[in-house]
Design an enzyme around this catalytic site. Structure first.
Site, PDB file in Angstrom:
ATOM      1  N   ARG A  98      70.006  57.570  53.782  1.00 30.20           N
ATOM      2  CA  ARG A  98      69.083  57.598  52.362  1.00 30.20           C
ATOM      3  C   ARG A  98      68.114  58.092  52.253  1.00 30.20           C
ATOM      4  O   ARG A  98      67.832  58.752  51.018  1.00 30.20           O
ATOM      5  CB  ARG A  98      68.941  56.000  53.162  1.00 30.20           C
ATOM      6  CG  ARG A  98      69.316  55.253  51.973  1.00 30.20           C
ATOM      7  CD  ARG A  98      67.532  55.237  50.854  1.00 30.20           C
ATOM      8  NE  ARG A  98      65.935  55.009  52.908  1.00 30.20           N
ATOM      9  CZ  ARG A  98      65.116  55.138  52.668  1.00 30.20           C
ATOM     10  NH1 ARG A  98      64.910  56.241  51.914  1.00 30.20           N
ATOM     11  NH2 ARG A  98      64.750  55.315  54.373  1.00 30.20           N
ATOM     12  N   GLU A 112      56.193  56.921  53.203  1.00 31.45           N
ATOM     13  CA  GLU A 112      55.667  56.460  51.825  1.00 31.45           C
ATOM     14  C   GLU A 112      55.154  55.239  51.477  1.00 31.45           C
ATOM     15  O   GLU A 112      55.340  54.361  51.540  1.00 31.45           O
ATOM     16  CB  GLU A 112      57.309  55.916  51.410  1.00 31.45           C
ATOM     17  CG  GLU A 112      58.669  56.812  51.264  1.00 31.45           C
ATOM     18  CD  GLU A 112      58.844  57.423  49.771  1.00 31.45           C
ATOM     19  OE1 GLU A 112      58.476  57.722  49.046  1.00 31.45           O
ATOM     20  OE2 GLU A 112      59.637  58.501  50.163  1.00 31.45           O
ATOM     21  N   CYS A 167      55.681  58.666  42.046  1.00 27.06           N
ATOM     22  CA  CYS A 167      57.083  59.831  42.544  1.00 27.06           C
ATOM     23  C   CYS A 167      57.287  58.210  43.499  1.00 27.06           C
ATOM     24  O   CYS A 167      58.723  58.045  43.482  1.00 27.06           O
ATOM     25  CB  CYS A 167      56.965  60.509  42.767  1.00 27.06           C
ATOM     26  SG  CYS A 167      56.866  61.817  41.321  1.00 27.06           S
ATOM     27  N   HIS A 180      46.018  65.306  55.624  1.00 28.90           N
ATOM     28  CA  HIS A 180      45.825  64.411  54.283  1.00 28.90           C
ATOM     29  C   HIS A 180      47.457  63.510  54.419  1.00 28.90           C
ATOM     30  O   HIS A 180      48.056  64.101  53.849  1.00 28.90           O
ATOM     31  CB  HIS A 180      45.401  64.609  53.232  1.00 28.90           C
ATOM     32  CG  HIS A 180      44.168  65.608  53.857  1.00 28.90           C
ATOM     33  ND1 HIS A 180      44.197  67.094  53.936  1.00 28.90           N
ATOM     34  CD2 HIS A 180      42.348  64.755  53.457  1.00 28.90           C
ATOM     35  CE1 HIS A 180      42.622  67.650  54.474  1.00 28.90           C
ATOM     36  NE2 HIS A 180      41.936  65.859  54.302  1.00 28.90           N
ATOM     37  N   GLY A 181      47.143  62.813  55.561  1.00 26.67           N
ATOM     38  CA  GLY A 181      48.657  62.124  54.947  1.00 26.67           C
ATOM     39  C   GLY A 181      48.362  60.429  53.854  1.00 26.67           C
ATOM     40  O   GLY A 181      48.413  60.409  52.959  1.00 26.67           O
TER      41      GLY A 181
HETATM   42  C1  LIG Z   1      60.560  61.663  59.214  1.00 27.74           C
HETATM   43  C2  LIG Z   1      59.090  61.435  57.961  1.00 27.74           C
HETATM   44  C3  LIG Z   1      59.718  62.305  57.356  1.00 27.74           C
HETATM   45  C4  LIG Z   1      58.708  61.925  55.651  1.00 27.74           C
HETATM   46  N1  LIG Z   1      58.770  62.673  54.632  1.00 27.74           N
HETATM   47  C5  LIG Z   1      58.121  62.928  53.831  1.00 27.74           C
HETATM   48  C6  LIG Z   1      57.806  63.603  52.093  1.00 27.74           C
HETATM   49  O1  LIG Z   1      58.962  64.334  52.349  1.00 27.74           O
HETATM   50  N2  LIG Z   1      57.152  64.457  51.469  1.00 27.74           N
HETATM   51  C7  LIG Z   1      55.198  63.765  52.078  1.00 27.74           C
HETATM   52  O2  LIG Z   1      55.189  64.481  51.192  1.00 27.74           O
HETATM   53  N3  LIG Z   1      55.456  63.676  53.328  1.00 27.74           N
HETATM   54  C8  LIG Z   1      56.218  62.867  53.954  1.00 27.74           C
HETATM   55  N4  LIG Z   1      55.691  62.563  55.043  1.00 27.74           N
HETATM   56  C9  LIG Z   1      54.835  61.591  55.898  1.00 27.74           C
HETATM   57  C10 LIG Z   1      54.396  60.427  55.490  1.00 27.74           C
HETATM   58  O3  LIG Z   1      54.389  60.194  54.506  1.00 27.74           O
HETATM   59  C11 LIG Z   1      53.263  60.321  56.350  1.00 27.74           C
HETATM   60  O4  LIG Z   1      53.446  60.136  57.896  1.00 27.74           O
HETATM   61  C12 LIG Z   1      51.962  59.340  55.902  1.00 27.74           C
HETATM   62  O5  LIG Z   1      52.111  59.267  54.697  1.00 27.74           O
HETATM   63  C13 LIG Z   1      51.166  59.036  56.403  1.00 27.74           C
HETATM   64  O6  LIG Z   1      50.557  59.834  56.967  1.00 27.74           O
HETATM   65  P1  LIG Z   1      49.350  60.782  58.282  1.00 27.74           P
HETATM   66  O7  LIG Z   1      50.880  61.350  59.366  1.00 27.74           O
HETATM   67  O8  LIG Z   1      49.381  61.722  58.309  1.00 27.74           O
HETATM   68  O9  LIG Z   1      49.808  59.486  59.250  1.00 27.74           O
HETATM   69  P2  LIG Z   1      47.422  59.006  58.724  1.00 27.74           P
HETATM   70  O10 LIG Z   1      47.143  58.731  57.414  1.00 27.74           O
HETATM   71  O11 LIG Z   1      46.582  59.065  59.907  1.00 27.74           O
HETATM   72  O12 LIG Z   1      47.415  57.229  59.544  1.00 27.74           O
HETATM   73  C14 LIG Z   1      47.987  57.510  61.145  1.00 27.74           C
HETATM   74  C15 LIG Z   1      47.728  55.283  61.009  1.00 27.74           C
HETATM   75  O13 LIG Z   1      46.258  55.365  60.524  1.00 27.74           O
HETATM   76  C16 LIG Z   1      45.914  54.059  59.693  1.00 27.74           C
HETATM   77  N5  LIG Z   1      44.793  53.537  58.525  1.00 27.74           N
HETATM   78  C17 LIG Z   1      44.305  55.704  58.300  1.00 27.74           C
HETATM   79  N6  LIG Z   1      44.047  54.853  56.975  1.00 27.74           N
HETATM   80  C18 LIG Z   1      43.482  53.529  57.264  1.00 27.74           C
HETATM   81  C19 LIG Z   1      42.857  52.254  56.518  1.00 27.74           C
HETATM   82  N7  LIG Z   1      42.214  53.097  55.063  1.00 27.74           N
HETATM   83  N8  LIG Z   1      42.756  51.169  56.676  1.00 27.74           N
HETATM   84  C20 LIG Z   1      43.542  51.379  57.803  1.00 27.74           C
HETATM   85  N9  LIG Z   1      44.363  52.006  58.545  1.00 27.74           N
HETATM   86  C21 LIG Z   1      44.260  53.550  58.063  1.00 27.74           C
HETATM   87  C22 LIG Z   1      47.835  54.209  59.410  1.00 27.74           C
HETATM   88  O14 LIG Z   1      48.377  53.200  58.190  1.00 27.74           O
HETATM   89  C23 LIG Z   1      48.354  54.908  60.692  1.00 27.74           C
HETATM   90  O15 LIG Z   1      48.543  53.878  61.032  1.00 27.74           O
HETATM   91  C24 LIG Z   1      56.883  62.081  56.213  1.00 27.74           C
HETATM   92  C25 LIG Z   1      56.876  61.236  57.301  1.00 27.74           C
HETATM   93  C26 LIG Z   1      57.648  61.557  58.450  1.00 27.74           C
HETATM   94  C27 LIG Z   1      57.653  60.721  60.137  1.00 27.74           C
END
Ligand SMILES: Cc1cc2nc3c(=O)[nH]c(=O)nc-3n(C[C@H](O)[C@H](O)[C@H](O)COP(=O)(O)OP(=O)(O)OC[C@H]3O[C@@H](n4cnc5c(N)ncnc54)[C@H](O)[C@@H]3O)c2cc1C
Length: 402
Positions: A108, A381, A256, A154-155
């Site tokens: 998916r 997402e 998107c 930066h996630g």
């Molecule tokens: C298998 C997989 C496929 C993916 N595919 C894509 C893709 O195709 N394209 C793409 O661009 N990305 C992709 N991602 C990335 C995904 O979107 C990010 O992992 C996600 O946005 C979280 O970012 P991070 O992992 O850097 O976590 P972080 O942003 O570092 O967050 C870590 C934790 O802190 C929490 N946190 C952060 N800020 C706050 C706040 N202000 N208040 C409370 N809690 C907070 C978060 O909720 C989380 O629990 C993928 C990830 C995975 C695991």
């Protein structure tokens, strides 16, 4: 006198589908049921017999062949109009996502990233030339796309991204890195978001551009039947017309993501349905203390609670789908759906796992695979926490992100 404690099913009850107790199928049109059936047939033929093995090995045998097969059924960019896309409804798209994810969240994800992220970005914000060049080939699965927003540092806060695009004459030159990019290592085209002097812009990057590479991320314990990579952009030079002309700022990638999250609202329920159905059948067949474990009240409590959450999630997904088809769905409503349905689906997988006992940790059954997959779906997402904050902001008018 009839009694609610009767142990013999009523006539109506005996006709009930145990996996559709609320009769939600009655809310679907015949065409929608037909779309769902054709997706299920594809899954049963081309995914289900192989996917546990792909997951165990951490590698899909022929991802390009799979993409072409998905494309042949119109599943890539399924809800987009024109350029070879199927132009189906949002509810059709949701039902397809649910069936695909009942097979595996990784498959998916391939479809979501291709259609809702990479293709949607070009379809919604691209130039006519970009659309003509990429969309027809992406709709058939001949070309695979990825979507680069997340970076190593930066996630959840993509607005702070460091990947940069600077002008050099008419050209653009991109430097930076993207992380956790689904389809990255197998993609022909990457939609990459980068900072410019004029704010965040999207770029259509052919992956054979000099300076572009996409090493695969290994050692994942989740979404193992999905290819994930890093995108490295080392002085990638692109012509002036590589930029998506239609959008500036975070609105571009967020629009998107809202599309893809809508698919997850539905898709996650597929993983839940598969796990619950597996647990239900297992409980009926497995005997302990001289009787099926399905006959114990504690097991029935688990099954009933899971069925309730599945029904509630399906109703929410269908309601949001009808709103999307009516053009009145807003991103906060998608957040409600993603937050609830992924969280509850993961709980259903975990509870189903307990019903299978030790067998629950084996890849002989799909449950632990779904459970591990949904750990990624919970995070990507937009994490649970981010969607909670979106809902909190919608309720209070106060942003609690920073
Ligand atoms: C298998 C997989 C496929 C993916 N595919 C894509 C893709 O195709 N394209 C793409 O661009 N990305 C992709 N991602 C990335 C995904 O979107 C990010 O992992 C996600 O946005 C979280 O970012 P991070 O992992 O850097 O976590 P972080 O942003 O570092 O967050 C870590 C934790 O802190 C929490 N946190 C952060 N800020 C706050 C706040 N202000 N208040 C409370 N809690 C907070 C978060 O909720 C989380 O629990 C993928 C990830 C995975 C695991």
């Amino acid at each position: 006198m009839s009694t609610i404690m009767s142990t013999t099913p009523t006539t109506a009850a005996s006709r009930l589908d145990p996996m559709d107790l609320a009769g939600i199928d009655d809310l679907l049109t015949d065409d929608e049921v037909a779309v769902r059936s054709s997706v299920r047939q594809l899954c049963e033929r081309s995914i289900d017999p192989f996917v546990a093995d792909w997951f165990e090995r951490g590698s899909i045998d022929d991802p390009r062949g799979l993409a072409r097969e998905l494309g042949s059924l119109g599943l890539l960019g399924m809800h987009l109009e024109g350029y070879g896309c199927a132009g189906m409804s949002a509810v059709d798209y949701g039902l397809a996502c649910l069936e695909l994810e009942a097979s595996d969240s990784g498959v998916r994800s391939l479809v979501s990233v291709q259609g809702s992220l990479a293709m949607f970005a070009i379809w919604r914000w691209g130039s006519e030339e970009q659309k003509q060049e990429w969309l027809p080939r992406m709709a058939t699965g001949e070309a695979i796309g990825c979507f680069g927003l997340t970076e190593p540092d930066h996630g959840s806060d993509p607005g702070s991204m460091r990947t940069r695009a600077r002008r050099d004459g008419d050209d653009w030159v991109l430097d930076g890195a993207k992380m956790w990019i689904t389809n990255g290592p197998i993609a022909d085209v990457a939609v990459v978001w980068a900072q410019t002097d004029g704010g965040i812009r999207g770029f259509v990057v052919p992956t054979d551009s000099p300076g572009f590479s996409a090493p695969e991320i290994k050692h994942k314990m989740s979404l193992r039947a999905s290819v994930t990579g890093e995108l490295v952009l080392a002085g990638v030079r692109l012509p002036a017309d590589a930029v998506l002309p239609g959008v500036r700022g975070l609105k571009g990638p967020l629009s998107c993501l809202s599309e893809a999250r809508f698919g997850i609202v539905w898709g996650s329920l597929g993983a839940a349905r598969s796990s619950l159905d597996t647990a239900r059948r297992y409980a009926i067949g497995r005997e302990q203390f001289g009787r099926p474990i399905a006959g114990f009240q504690l097991t029935q409590q688990k099954l009933a609670d899971m069925a309730l959450e599945l029904v509630k999630g399906q109703l929410l997904a269908l309601h949001l789908g009808r709103r999307k088809d009516a053009g009145v769905l807003c991103p906060e409503q998608v957040s409600l759906g993603k937050l609830n349905n992924v969280r509850e689906s993961l709980e259903i997988c975990r509870t189903s796992r307990t019903i299978l006992g030790a067998n629950g940790i084996s890849l002989e059954y799909p449950v632990i695979r779904h459970m591990n997959n949904l750990e990624s779906v919970l995070t990507y997402e937009g994490t649970v926490e981010m969607h909670t904050l979106v809902v909190g902001q919608a309720m209070t008018g106060l942003a609690a992100f920073r």
